[in-house]
Design an enzyme around this catalytic site. Structure first.
Site, short mmCIF file in Angstrom:
data_model
loop_
_atom_site.label_atom_id
_atom_site.label_comp_id
_atom_site.label_asym_id
_atom_site.label_seq_id
_atom_site.Cartn_x
_atom_site.Cartn_y
_atom_site.Cartn_z
NE ARG A 186 -10.76 2.26 5.47
CZ ARG A 186 -11.70 1.37 5.20
NH1 ARG A 186 -12.97 1.64 5.41
NH2 ARG A 186 -11.39 0.20 4.71
NE ARG A 246 -16.19 -3.32 4.25
CZ ARG A 246 -14.94 -3.13 3.78
NH1 ARG A 246 -14.43 -3.98 2.90
NH2 ARG A 246 -14.23 -2.10 4.18
NE ARG A 292 -13.41 -2.95 7.92
CZ ARG A 292 -12.55 -3.13 6.91
NH1 ARG A 292 -12.67 -4.19 6.12
NH2 ARG A 292 -11.58 -2.28 6.67
NE ARG A 322 -4.29 -0.23 2.52
CZ ARG A 322 -5.24 -1.14 2.77
NH1 ARG A 322 -4.96 -2.42 2.83
NH2 ARG A 322 -6.48 -0.75 2.97
P1 ADP Z 1 -12.28 -4.41 -0.23
O1 ADP Z 1 -11.70 -5.76 0.20
O2 ADP Z 1 -11.67 -3.90 -1.50
O3 ADP Z 1 -12.23 -3.39 0.88
P2 ADP Z 1 -14.85 -5.83 -0.15
O4 ADP Z 1 -14.56 -7.05 -0.97
O5 ADP Z 1 -14.95 -6.00 1.33
O6 ADP Z 1 -13.82 -4.64 -0.54
O7 ADP Z 1 -16.19 -5.21 -0.72
C1 ADP Z 1 -16.76 -4.00 -0.17
C2 ADP Z 1 -18.29 -4.14 -0.11
O8 ADP Z 1 -18.81 -4.17 -1.43
C3 ADP Z 1 -18.78 -5.42 0.58
O9 ADP Z 1 -19.96 -5.10 1.29
C4 ADP Z 1 -19.06 -6.38 -0.59
O10 ADP Z 1 -20.11 -7.29 -0.27
C5 ADP Z 1 -19.50 -5.41 -1.70
N1 ADP Z 1 -19.03 -5.83 -3.03
C6 ADP Z 1 -17.83 -6.40 -3.36
N2 ADP Z 1 -17.73 -6.58 -4.69
C7 ADP Z 1 -18.89 -6.09 -5.23
C8 ADP Z 1 -19.38 -5.97 -6.56
N3 ADP Z 1 -18.65 -6.38 -7.61
N4 ADP Z 1 -20.61 -5.42 -6.73
C9 ADP Z 1 -21.33 -4.97 -5.67
N5 ADP Z 1 -20.93 -5.06 -4.38
C10 ADP Z 1 -19.71 -5.60 -4.16
P1 AMP Z 2 -8.45 -3.18 4.74
O1 AMP Z 2 -9.22 -4.27 5.40
O2 AMP Z 2 -7.54 -3.67 3.66
O3 AMP Z 2 -9.33 -2.04 4.29
O4 AMP Z 2 -7.47 -2.59 5.86
C1 AMP Z 2 -7.99 -2.04 7.06
C2 AMP Z 2 -6.92 -1.19 7.73
O5 AMP Z 2 -5.78 -2.00 8.08
C3 AMP Z 2 -6.33 -0.06 6.89
O6 AMP Z 2 -7.12 1.10 6.89
C4 AMP Z 2 -4.96 0.15 7.57
O7 AMP Z 2 -5.10 0.85 8.79
C5 AMP Z 2 -4.57 -1.28 7.91
N1 AMP Z 2 -3.80 -1.93 6.81
C6 AMP Z 2 -4.18 -3.00 6.05
N2 AMP Z 2 -3.23 -3.29 5.15
C7 AMP Z 2 -2.23 -2.40 5.32
C8 AMP Z 2 -0.99 -2.15 4.68
N3 AMP Z 2 -0.56 -2.91 3.65
N4 AMP Z 2 -0.22 -1.12 5.13
C9 AMP Z 2 -0.62 -0.35 6.16
N5 AMP Z 2 -1.79 -0.51 6.79
C10 AMP Z 2 -2.59 -1.52 6.40
#
Ligand code: ADP
Ligand code: AMP
Length: 212
Positions: free
Chosen positions: A168, A124, A157, A85
């Site tokens: 973010r 989410r 969350r 990241r």
């Molecule tokens: P990231 O890991 O990139 O933070 P997530 O996979 O957790 O994202 O997805 C964020 C939200 O969007 C979740 O609530 C998930 O169910 C929903 N979501 C993920 N992919 C899609 C999609 N292609 N279309 C609609 N909703 C989605």
């Molecule tokens: P995510 O679930 O990927 O959205 O990550 C949740 C939180 O974890 C982020 O907002 C950061 O605070 C921390 N985090 C996850 N991955 C990283 C990374 N590669 N470097 C720094 N912080 C991270």
């Protein structure tokens, strides 16, 4: 094979990584999931990471790089979800792979307009017990507020609340977006339109992974 999923929070990286793991046997390494688990268990890593995560800031590179060094297996198919990241993390990943005679060959960019990201993040919901991910409209549980898989309570969350989401996204633009250019110049960046639905997006990702 190591694949990196790059993109803003909420773009759908975790959802697709989980499918890659279930359908194609990839090991899904999510730094966010590992950190959340550490926070829940109040480990030393979790205690250090919590304040950054609550604010929507990135956890310091040194902690994250050490974490990945511990989790990255020697062999096999791995999808890195949420790492690297920062440029420093990307360099550390290169060093780790080079020291094993390997190199990163594919980075999938989840490209998506802010409206889609905000809609996905604000809807989410996650299971407080097993961590399964839902969306109130796009992937709702069978029973409101209850996890289909384990019956646990679904919660939002802390960092998916409006004020933290804004931070973010700013952090992503400032610290993570420079990686797009870095990987593009290396010719290993594959750009996906992440506004597609889950199955359409999986189909496109699978196609990219099957080529070469
Ligand atoms: P990231 O890991 O990139 O933070 P997530 O996979 O957790 O994202 O997805 C964020 C939200 O969007 C979740 O609530 C998930 O169910 C929903 N979501 C993920 N992919 C899609 C999609 N292609 N279309 C609609 N909703 C989605
Ligand atoms: P995510 O679930 O990927 O959205 O990550 C949740 C939180 O974890 C982020 O907002 C950061 O605070 C921390 N985090 C996850 N991955 C990283 C990374 N590669 N470097 C720094 N912080 C991270």
């Amino acid at each position: 094979m190591i694949v990196v999923f790059l993109g803003p929070p909420g773009a759908g990286k975790g959802t697709q990584a989980k499918l890659l793991s279930e359908r194609m046997g990839f090991l899904h390494l999510s730094t966010g999931d590992i950190l959340r688990d550490a926070v829940k268990k109040q480990t030393p890593l979790g205690m250090k990471a919590k304040e950054y995560m609550d604010r929507g800031e990135l956890v310091p590179d040194s902690l994250i790089v050490e974490l990945i060094e511990n989790y990255l297996p020697e062999e096999g198919k791995v999808v890195l979800d949420g790492f690297p990241r920062t440029v420093a993390q990307a360099e550390a990943l290169d060093d780790m792979l080079n020291s094993k005679g390997k190199e990163l060959k594919k980075v999938i960019l989840f490209d998506s307009p802010d409206e889609v990201i905000i809609d996905r993040l604000s809807g989410r919901r996650v299971c407080s017990s097993c961590g399964a991910v839902y969306h109130i409209r796009y992937n709702p549980p069978k029973k409101d507020g209850v996890c289909d898989l384990c019956g646990g309570a679904l919660v939002q969350r802390e960092d998916d609340k409006e004020q933290v989401i804004k931070n973010r996204l700013e952090v992503y633009r400032r610290q993570t977006e420079p990686l797009i250019d870095l990987y593009q110049r290396r010719g290993i960046l594959f750009r996906m339109d992440a506004s597609m639905n889950v199955e359409e997006l999986f189909y496109e990702i699978e196609r990219v992974l099957k080529v070469c």
